[in-house]
Write a protein that holds these residues in place. Structure first.
Motif, PDB file in Angstrom:
ATOM      1  N   ASP A 188      -2.153  -1.394 -12.696  1.00  8.36           N
ATOM      2  CA  ASP A 188      -1.817  -0.291 -13.494  1.00  8.36           C
ATOM      3  C   ASP A 188      -1.372  -1.179 -14.925  1.00  8.36           C
ATOM      4  O   ASP A 188      -1.116  -2.273 -14.972  1.00  8.36           O
ATOM      5  CB  ASP A 188      -0.418   0.459 -13.393  1.00  8.36           C
ATOM      6  CG  ASP A 188      -1.104   1.598 -12.392  1.00  8.36           C
ATOM      7  OD1 ASP A 188      -2.150   1.802 -12.131  1.00  8.36           O
ATOM      8  OD2 ASP A 188      -0.002   2.314 -11.707  1.00  8.36           O
ATOM      9  N   ARG A 217       1.254   1.467  -9.327  1.00  6.10           N
ATOM     10  CA  ARG A 217       0.201   0.816  -8.429  1.00  6.10           C
ATOM     11  C   ARG A 217      -0.196  -0.289  -8.874  1.00  6.10           C
ATOM     12  O   ARG A 217      -0.502  -0.657 -10.258  1.00  6.10           O
ATOM     13  CB  ARG A 217      -0.857   1.648  -8.027  1.00  6.10           C
ATOM     14  CG  ARG A 217      -0.455   3.019  -7.467  1.00  6.10           C
ATOM     15  CD  ARG A 217      -0.012   2.997  -6.366  1.00  6.10           C
ATOM     16  NE  ARG A 217       0.396   4.334  -5.399  1.00  6.10           N
ATOM     17  CZ  ARG A 217       1.172   4.181  -4.385  1.00  6.10           C
ATOM     18  NH1 ARG A 217       1.674   3.176  -3.973  1.00  6.10           N
ATOM     19  NH2 ARG A 217       1.280   5.271  -3.816  1.00  6.10           N
ATOM     20  N   ARG A 233      -4.560   3.798 -15.781  1.00  6.29           N
ATOM     21  CA  ARG A 233      -4.922   3.328 -14.449  1.00  6.29           C
ATOM     22  C   ARG A 233      -6.560   3.729 -14.429  1.00  6.29           C
ATOM     23  O   ARG A 233      -7.165   4.899 -14.326  1.00  6.29           O
ATOM     24  CB  ARG A 233      -4.346   4.216 -13.315  1.00  6.29           C
ATOM     25  CG  ARG A 233      -4.601   4.080 -11.926  1.00  6.29           C
ATOM     26  CD  ARG A 233      -3.681   4.742 -10.897  1.00  6.29           C
ATOM     27  NE  ARG A 233      -2.418   4.481 -11.015  1.00  6.29           N
ATOM     28  CZ  ARG A 233      -1.484   5.092 -10.253  1.00  6.29           C
ATOM     29  NH1 ARG A 233      -1.781   6.332  -9.640  1.00  6.29           N
ATOM     30  NH2 ARG A 233      -0.238   4.669 -10.599  1.00  6.29           N
ATOM     31  N   LEU A 291      -3.184  10.943 -13.273  1.00  7.92           N
ATOM     32  CA  LEU A 291      -3.843   9.833 -12.811  1.00  7.92           C
ATOM     33  C   LEU A 291      -4.491   9.685 -11.530  1.00  7.92           C
ATOM     34  O   LEU A 291      -4.039  10.447 -10.544  1.00  7.92           O
ATOM     35  CB  LEU A 291      -2.549   8.562 -12.821  1.00  7.92           C
ATOM     36  CG  LEU A 291      -1.901   8.209 -14.246  1.00  7.92           C
ATOM     37  CD1 LEU A 291      -0.613   7.267 -13.878  1.00  7.92           C
ATOM     38  CD2 LEU A 291      -3.009   7.748 -15.170  1.00  7.92           C
TER      39      LEU A 291
END
Length: 378
Positions: free
Chosen positions: A245, A242, A219, A66
């Motif tokens: 997401d 984060r 993501r 990611l």
């Protein structure tokens, strides 16, 4: 007449090209893999020592797949967020309720006044509109930075205004969790330090059996898959989540197939995160003593070569050797493996005898019955 029937049956058996079989023998598998009629040769690997064992599957951390998003403040805002804005003024005020004095165009009387603006949604471009200040761009700012921006925009219009901005509805600092969780939906990240396991717990935990669950982290345009059980065994997979997401928990059980001359033929789900070849052979009931060859046990698998391509591999283990039982405990099964028990070539004569016995049994029974009737008549 009896002899003629026997001769006819034997002639029919002689015309059969092959006898019933549950699959090829070990020699047939090896020869067809090395020199196939179509396609490229398939590598057959003899598992004779621990050095011959294939490398286990190493779960790639989502952090390596990611894109690495920078850590953001929990009060940073963006499009879709709703703000509560309060403006405090002392002395001569700009934001005052309507009165005869203000209706005549005069400012309100000295004192402390607070003006609570209606809930203000940040538009798609990251802008808000404040009376007398106009349009302000606040996307990507924190609430403290928005307070300073509004205060500066009112400078010269109001006497030392004090601004308090709070988040009414948070969209920017959230993630979407769906699938096999107790409470799917939008989840606010309170600290921006939540890990994957934290998020699953905050969503009420997972539903179903952990060994069968896989979570997909999305993501942007990238995605990474992690199995729930693997997080327990490898904490490095418990990555930081984060804002923005999207997580989806899906029921994706791992299985392997059992074919050939074994005690059972079926597709078997993994009972735990890791299943050894020895356990898989035991689950299959071992080699069928009437059909199979313990020296001809094969495992078919797709592996990724040095060029990143999927290629077929065949692993052969001879369970007639003592050391094979120790090696089989170290051989780890993988999802979609095919475990095949080869037929024993030496069992072909016994199959012929069984087939002849099955064909002759009805005739012998009828002959015996006729003899009994004839004897009773005499």
């Amino acid at each position: 007449m009896k002899n003629s029937v026997y001769l006819a049956l034997l002639a029919g058996l002689a015309g059969c090209a092959t006898l019933p079989s549950s699959g090829p023998t070990g020699k047939q598998i090896e020869s067809s893999a090395v020199a196939p009629k179509e396609g490229v040769p398939i590598q057959v690997i003899e598992i004779q020592s621990a050095a011959d064992l294939p490398a286990g599957v190493v779960s790639t951390s989502p952090a390596a797949i990611l894109p690495q998003a920078a850590s953001t403040p929990t009060d940073m805002v963006g499009p879709g967020d709703v703000l509560d804005i309060n403006i405090y003024e002392a002395g001569v005020t700009l934001f005052a309720s309507s009165s005869p004095a203000t209706a005549a165009g005069q400012l309100s009387a000295p004192g402390v006044q607070v003006q609570k603006l209606p809930p203000t949604r940040i538009d798609d471009l990251g802008n808000i509109t404040i009376p007398y200040a106009g349009m302000l761009h606040v996307g990507g700012l924190t609430t403290a930075e928005i307070e300073a921006t509004i205060r500066n925009s009112l400078r010269g219009l109001s006497q030392n205004p004090q601004i308090i901005v709070t988040l009414n509805q948070a969209i920017t600092n959230t993630i979407i969790v769906g699938g096999e969780v107790a409470r799917p939906g939008r989840l606010v990240l309170q600290t921006n330090r939540e890990s994957l396991s934290d998020v699953i717990a905050l969503a009420g935990g997972y539903r179903g059996n952990s060994k069968d669950l896989m979570v997909r982290i999305m993501r942007g345009d990238a995605s990474a898959d992690v199995r729930i059980n693997d997080i327990v065994e490898n904490p490095a997979l418990d990555v930081r989540i984060r804002p923005g997401d999207r997580l989806m928990l899906v029921d994706d059980p791992r299985t392997y197939s059992i074919l050939g001359a074994s005690g059972r033929i079926e597709q078997v789900p993994f009972r735990r995160s890791a299943v050894s070849l020895a356990e898989a052979i035991a689950t299959a009931g071992g080699t069928n003593p009437n059909l199979g060859d313990p020296a001809a046990i094969f495992l078919f698998r797709y592996v990724v070569d040095a060029e990143g391509k999927e290629v077929p591999r065949v692993y052969h283990i001879n369970m007639m050797q003592t050391g094979a039982y120790f090696i089989a405990q170290k051989f780890t099964m993988q999802d979609k493996d095919v475990l095949y028990f080869g037929n024993a070539a030496a069992n072909q004569p016994s199959k012929l005898v069984q087939l002849i016995s099955q064909l002759f049994s009805p005739i012998l029974t009828v002959t015996s019955a006729v003899s009994v009737i004839q004897n009773s008549n005499n």
